[in-house]
Design a protein around this motif. Sequence first.
Motif, PDB file in Angstrom:
ATOM      1  N   UNK A  82      41.170  64.704  90.449  1.00  0.00           N
ATOM      2  CA  UNK A  82      40.784  63.295  90.477  1.00  0.00           C
ATOM      3  C   UNK A  82      39.723  63.057  89.415  1.00  0.00           C
ATOM      4  N   UNK A  83      39.986  62.118  88.489  1.00  0.00           N
ATOM      5  CA  UNK A  83      39.051  61.818  87.413  1.00  0.00           C
ATOM      6  C   UNK A  83      37.811  61.117  87.956  1.00  0.00           C
ATOM      7  N   UNK A  84      36.781  61.094  87.113  1.00  0.00           N
ATOM      8  CA  UNK A  84      35.554  60.374  87.459  1.00  0.00           C
ATOM      9  C   UNK A  84      35.538  59.054  86.716  1.00  0.00           C
ATOM     10  N   UNK A  85      35.184  57.984  87.417  1.00  0.00           N
ATOM     11  CA  UNK A  85      35.162  56.677  86.768  1.00  0.00           C
ATOM     12  C   UNK A  85      33.889  56.524  85.944  1.00  0.00           C
ATOM     13  N   UNK A  86      33.894  55.563  85.037  1.00  0.00           N
ATOM     14  CA  UNK A  86      32.678  55.240  84.295  1.00  0.00           C
ATOM     15  C   UNK A  86      31.681  54.611  85.264  1.00  0.00           C
ATOM     16  N   UNK A 145      39.907  57.445  98.188  1.00  0.00           N
ATOM     17  CA  UNK A 145      39.492  58.134  99.412  1.00  0.00           C
ATOM     18  C   UNK A 145      40.616  58.993  99.978  1.00  0.00           C
ATOM     19  N   UNK A 146      41.820  58.439 100.013  1.00  0.00           N
ATOM     20  CA  UNK A 146      42.963  59.188 100.554  1.00  0.00           C
ATOM     21  C   UNK A 146      43.295  60.373  99.664  1.00  0.00           C
ATOM     22  N   UNK A 147      43.175  60.200  98.344  1.00  0.00           N
ATOM     23  CA  UNK A 147      43.446  61.312  97.430  1.00  0.00           C
ATOM     24  C   UNK A 147      42.484  62.463  97.679  1.00  0.00           C
ATOM     25  N   UNK A 148      41.199  62.152  97.869  1.00  0.00           N
ATOM     26  CA  UNK A 148      40.210  63.200  98.139  1.00  0.00           C
ATOM     27  C   UNK A 148      40.470  63.850  99.492  1.00  0.00           C
ATOM     28  N   UNK A 149      40.834  63.034 100.475  1.00  0.00           N
ATOM     29  CA  UNK A 149      41.147  63.548 101.816  1.00  0.00           C
ATOM     30  C   UNK A 149      42.338  64.508 101.741  1.00  0.00           C
ATOM     31  N   UNK A 150      43.400  64.072 101.071  1.00  0.00           N
ATOM     32  CA  UNK A 150      44.601  64.895 100.976  1.00  0.00           C
ATOM     33  C   UNK A 150      44.388  66.145 100.158  1.00  0.00           C
ATOM     34  N   UNK A 155      31.822  62.413  93.934  1.00  0.00           N
ATOM     35  CA  UNK A 155      32.166  62.905  92.601  1.00  0.00           C
ATOM     36  C   UNK A 155      32.779  61.797  91.749  1.00  0.00           C
ATOM     37  N   UNK A 156      33.704  61.046  92.324  1.00  0.00           N
ATOM     38  CA  UNK A 156      34.406  60.022  91.560  1.00  0.00           C
ATOM     39  C   UNK A 156      33.458  58.923  91.074  1.00  0.00           C
ATOM     40  N   UNK A 210      30.590  59.147  89.925  1.00  0.00           N
ATOM     41  CA  UNK A 210      29.791  59.532  88.771  1.00  0.00           C
ATOM     42  C   UNK A 210      28.428  60.081  89.113  1.00  0.00           C
ATOM     43  N   UNK A 211      28.183  60.325  90.392  1.00  0.00           N
ATOM     44  CA  UNK A 211      26.865  60.832  90.791  1.00  0.00           C
ATOM     45  C   UNK A 211      26.605  62.208  90.189  1.00  0.00           C
ATOM     46  N   UNK A 212      27.628  63.068  90.195  1.00  0.00           N
ATOM     47  CA  UNK A 212      27.439  64.408  89.636  1.00  0.00           C
ATOM     48  C   UNK A 212      27.062  64.360  88.160  1.00  0.00           C
ATOM     49  N   UNK A 213      27.757  63.522  87.401  1.00  0.00           N
ATOM     50  CA  UNK A 213      27.448  63.403  85.978  1.00  0.00           C
ATOM     51  C   UNK A 213      26.051  62.831  85.767  1.00  0.00           C
ATOM     52  N   UNK A 214      25.664  61.866  86.599  1.00  0.00           N
ATOM     53  CA  UNK A 214      24.330  61.276  86.490  1.00  0.00           C
ATOM     54  C   UNK A 214      23.248  62.321  86.738  1.00  0.00           C
ATOM     55  N   UNK A 215      23.478  63.153  87.743  1.00  0.00           N
ATOM     56  CA  UNK A 215      22.516  64.213  88.041  1.00  0.00           C
ATOM     57  C   UNK A 215      22.421  65.198  86.879  1.00  0.00           C
ATOM     58  N   UNK A 216      23.564  65.582  86.336  1.00  0.00           N
ATOM     59  CA  UNK A 216      23.573  66.540  85.233  1.00  0.00           C
ATOM     60  C   UNK A 216      22.818  65.997  84.024  1.00  0.00           C
ATOM     61  N   UNK A 217      23.095  64.746  83.675  1.00  0.00           N
ATOM     62  CA  UNK A 217      22.449  64.134  82.518  1.00  0.00           C
ATOM     63  C   UNK A 217      20.938  64.017  82.715  1.00  0.00           C
ATOM     64  N   UNK A 218      20.524  63.760  83.958  1.00  0.00           N
ATOM     65  CA  UNK A 218      19.104  63.581  84.237  1.00  0.00           C
ATOM     66  C   UNK A 218      18.341  64.885  84.149  1.00  0.00           C
ATOM     67  N   UNK A 219      18.995  65.982  84.508  1.00  0.00           N
ATOM     68  CA  UNK A 219      18.301  67.270  84.585  1.00  0.00           C
ATOM     69  C   UNK A 219      18.411  68.107  83.317  1.00  0.00           C
ATOM     70  N   UNK A 220      19.411  67.832  82.487  1.00  0.00           N
ATOM     71  CA  UNK A 220      19.675  68.703  81.343  1.00  0.00           C
ATOM     72  C   UNK A 220      18.519  68.740  80.344  1.00  0.00           C
ATOM     73  N   UNK A 221      17.748  67.637  80.269  1.00  0.00           N
ATOM     74  CA  UNK A 221      16.698  67.542  79.250  1.00  0.00           C
ATOM     75  C   UNK A 221      15.284  67.712  79.818  1.00  0.00           C
ATOM     76  N   UNK A 222      15.161  68.344  80.973  1.00  0.00           N
ATOM     77  CA  UNK A 222      13.838  68.492  81.588  1.00  0.00           C
ATOM     78  C   UNK A 222      12.992  69.579  80.923  1.00  0.00           C
ATOM     79  N   UNK A 223      13.609  70.444  80.137  1.00  0.00           N
ATOM     80  CA  UNK A 223      12.846  71.472  79.449  1.00  0.00           C
ATOM     81  C   UNK A 223      12.537  72.695  80.289  1.00  0.00           C
TER      82      UNK A 223
END
Length: 458
Positions: A1-5, A61-66, A334-335, A337-350
Amino acid sequence: MDTMDPVYGSGTLLLIAAIAVAVLLVLIIVLRLHAFVALVLVSLGTAVAAGVPVADVPTISIAAFGSTLGTVALLVGLGVMIGRLLEVTGGAQVLADTLVSRFGEKRAPLALGVASLLFGLPIFFDAGLVVFLPIIFSVAKRFGGSVLMYALPAAGAFAAMHAIVPPHPGPVTAATELGASIGLTLLVGVVIAVIAWVIGVYVVTVTWLGKVHVPIDDSVLTGGREVEEGDRPAFAHVLGILLLPLVLIGANTVLTTLRTNESIAAEGGLVDVFVFIGQTPVALLIALLVATYTLAIKRHSRAEIESLLNDALGPICAIILITGAGGMFGGVLRYSGIGAALSDSLADLGLPLIVSAFVIATILRVAQGSATVALTTTAGLLSAAVVEADPSSLQKVALVLAIAAGATVLSHVNDSGFWLVGRFFGMDVKTTLRTWTVLETTLGVTIFVLALGVWAIG
């Protein structure tokens, strides 16, 4: 399942995720709403709040459930059937008696854990747990006390092997993404898994979590009938049935790993056959057929066997549905975009690379539940940084371990494993949080500390 913008910024998405988890816990723990209903309700609400188009919410939702049910339902159903046959024919009693005679009462949790570590090398967490259920319950019934004293060492062992040792999919994918040697990851991972299990699972269980009283309720597997000692199968027979799917799955995972490494041809007739019969559902089906026609058919009529297997499926209906709904919740997160948001926020923390690996994987794990997704996403995010840092081969393995550690900690309500363990062993949500969540966290933290040591050595 892709992630939306993403529709919202990272801060808003993180707030939505935090509120969703809080609402879910309130619905289940405070308002006593059935977990299946609560998970579906919060999943739909989270999707809408995160900006998923309303018309697409049911489809997503049904796709993730299945998708979740596709990986869990067959394993749980077939595994419980095997467990039922082992129980009603006395096979589980034979295994329990053998463990008792060789290890003694005080070492029974240790024996269960060591066996699970060995069996957990080729077999996935879900399948290993359901195959071991009759053994755990039989040993627990013999000695009494809390079922957790026997259940947690076994479940924790499967979790440790699944998280950090190839050929399981998470560590294999992470090692590939980071350019780490799969062979070295396997060798180091086995050692780390054993040490982490001893410290983070076994010691924690016998000194603390195993003392949390949870009554022994094996209604998932058995009707409570006893089998006369003279009518029980031989230990070797029972062990052979348990080892059969493990051997088949092991052959599959080894051959698949070799293909991934391009050590053998990508296609081949005989290899394809072993890969097919070593698929976990197929291997469990073969084991079920062998158990039916070598164990049960000698002791029960065909009508009785049909009834036994049918009755075995009834109690796990709620487990399967709740597990699927947990997958729905994680899929929506996941769909959106929370995972991507978390990754982007943490990647540049040094932060140091190995600390970033642990932190990013931990937050992804907490946000969306799936350890495998947290592993693969974090590895992909850090792959460019790893190339730039150019760590040693051993340090790359340490990074895989650190990511796996973060993907293990804090199992909670959006993790299908959380619901499997809780429902199989008769725990409510609050008890599962204070036992299984704690155990996964101590295991993950122990793995991370050991990974830091490997990083320093490398």
